[in-house]
Scaffold this motif. Structure first.
Motif, PDB file in Angstrom:
ATOM      1  N   GLY A 291      30.731  21.473  96.021  1.00  0.00           N
ATOM      2  CA  GLY A 291      32.215  21.736  95.913  1.00  0.00           C
ATOM      3  C   GLY A 291      32.916  20.912  94.817  1.00  0.00           C
ATOM      4  O   GLY A 291      33.995  20.712  94.750  1.00  0.00           O
ATOM      5  N   LEU A 292      31.965  20.386  93.975  1.00  0.00           N
ATOM      6  CA  LEU A 292      32.546  19.807  92.846  1.00  0.00           C
ATOM      7  C   LEU A 292      32.020  20.244  91.373  1.00  0.00           C
ATOM      8  O   LEU A 292      31.355  20.804  91.311  1.00  0.00           O
ATOM      9  CB  LEU A 292      32.203  18.363  92.718  1.00  0.00           C
ATOM     10  CG  LEU A 292      32.731  17.234  93.667  1.00  0.00           C
ATOM     11  CD1 LEU A 292      32.236  15.968  93.782  1.00  0.00           C
ATOM     12  CD2 LEU A 292      34.296  17.223  93.908  1.00  0.00           C
TER      13      LEU A 292
ATOM     14  N   CYS B 201      31.342  18.689  88.005  1.00  0.00           N
ATOM     15  CA  CYS B 201      31.101  17.504  87.288  1.00  0.00           C
ATOM     16  C   CYS B 201      30.904  17.338  85.752  1.00  0.00           C
ATOM     17  O   CYS B 201      30.004  18.229  85.188  1.00  0.00           O
ATOM     18  CB  CYS B 201      29.969  16.556  88.052  1.00  0.00           C
ATOM     19  SG  CYS B 201      30.160  16.548  89.635  1.00  0.00           S
TER      20      CYS B 201
ATOM     21  N   SER C 105      34.856  14.085  88.150  1.00  0.00           N
ATOM     22  CA  SER C 105      34.564  15.160  89.289  1.00  0.00           C
ATOM     23  C   SER C 105      36.039  15.918  89.527  1.00  0.00           C
ATOM     24  O   SER C 105      36.947  15.281  89.648  1.00  0.00           O
ATOM     25  CB  SER C 105      34.000  14.502  90.426  1.00  0.00           C
ATOM     26  OG  SER C 105      32.772  13.946  90.274  1.00  0.00           O
TER      27      SER C 105
ATOM     28  N   ALA D 158      37.622  18.992  91.866  1.00  0.00           N
ATOM     29  CA  ALA D 158      37.372  19.447  93.537  1.00  0.00           C
ATOM     30  C   ALA D 158      37.573  21.096  93.221  1.00  0.00           C
ATOM     31  O   ALA D 158      38.277  21.419  92.462  1.00  0.00           O
ATOM     32  CB  ALA D 158      38.226  19.083  94.307  1.00  0.00           C
ATOM     33  N   GLU D 159      36.679  21.708  93.969  1.00  0.00           N
ATOM     34  CA  GLU D 159      36.529  23.290  93.948  1.00  0.00           C
ATOM     35  C   GLU D 159      37.965  23.664  93.889  1.00  0.00           C
ATOM     36  O   GLU D 159      38.823  23.412  94.753  1.00  0.00           O
ATOM     37  CB  GLU D 159      35.768  23.741  94.960  1.00  0.00           C
ATOM     38  CG  GLU D 159      35.661  25.515  94.801  1.00  0.00           C
ATOM     39  CD  GLU D 159      34.598  25.935  95.762  1.00  0.00           C
ATOM     40  OE1 GLU D 159      34.531  27.428  96.172  1.00  0.00           O
ATOM     41  OE2 GLU D 159      33.648  25.402  96.358  1.00  0.00           O
TER      42      GLU D 159
ATOM     43  N   THR E 234      29.951  24.482  92.698  1.00  0.00           N
ATOM     44  CA  THR E 234      31.254  25.161  93.553  1.00  0.00           C
ATOM     45  C   THR E 234      30.721  26.626  93.467  1.00  0.00           C
ATOM     46  O   THR E 234      29.802  26.964  93.216  1.00  0.00           O
ATOM     47  CB  THR E 234      32.733  25.093  92.908  1.00  0.00           C
ATOM     48  OG1 THR E 234      32.675  26.019  91.603  1.00  0.00           O
ATOM     49  CG2 THR E 234      33.100  23.882  92.486  1.00  0.00           C
TER      50      THR E 234
END
Length: 120
Positions: A43-44, A46, A57, A59-60, A79
């Motif tokens: 879901g990240l 990086c 990082s 977030a999606e 993601t």
């Protein structure tokens, strides 16, 4: 076989595919021989700087801007959507893949692209 991207300084670690985005790319096996993916939770997206001191990082679905631009050694996309990397040279990171910078990837902006299309 190890190959290098010419011109842009990008290697793409693609699971089963090599991207032809006008950047010059190489397969996952070639990229994996000389670089390791950035550890990145699901879901990240990086990023790690070339000196290894800065880790970011995203977030999606989120967008990130870098001022001053970040010089990343690698960008890992954990993601389910493509991400576009905007800088002096534009590129894309498919879901589940890592973009490696031979000489670093200058990142001004990181944006999601549900369609997988990124500006050239």
């Amino acid at each position: 076989m190890r190959s290098r991207a010419r011109g842009s300084g990008f290697l793409v670690a693609a699971v089963g595919t090599a991207l032809a985005l006008g950047l010059g790319t190489a397969s996952a096996s070639a990229a994996g021989q000389g670089a390791a993916a950035v550890p990145c939770s699901s879901g990240l997206v990086c990023l790690v700087s070339t000196d290894g001191l800065t880790r970011v990082s995203v977030a999606e679905g989120a967008t990130a801007s870098f001022l001053p631009p970040m010089k990343a050694a690698a960008i890992t996309n954990s993601t389910s959507v493509w991400y576009c990397v905007t800088g002096p040279v534009n590129g894309a990171v498919p879901p589940g893949d890592t973009l490696f910078g031979i000489d670093g990837i200058i990142v001004r902006r990181l944006t999601p692209s549900p369609s997988g299309a990124c500006p050239a």
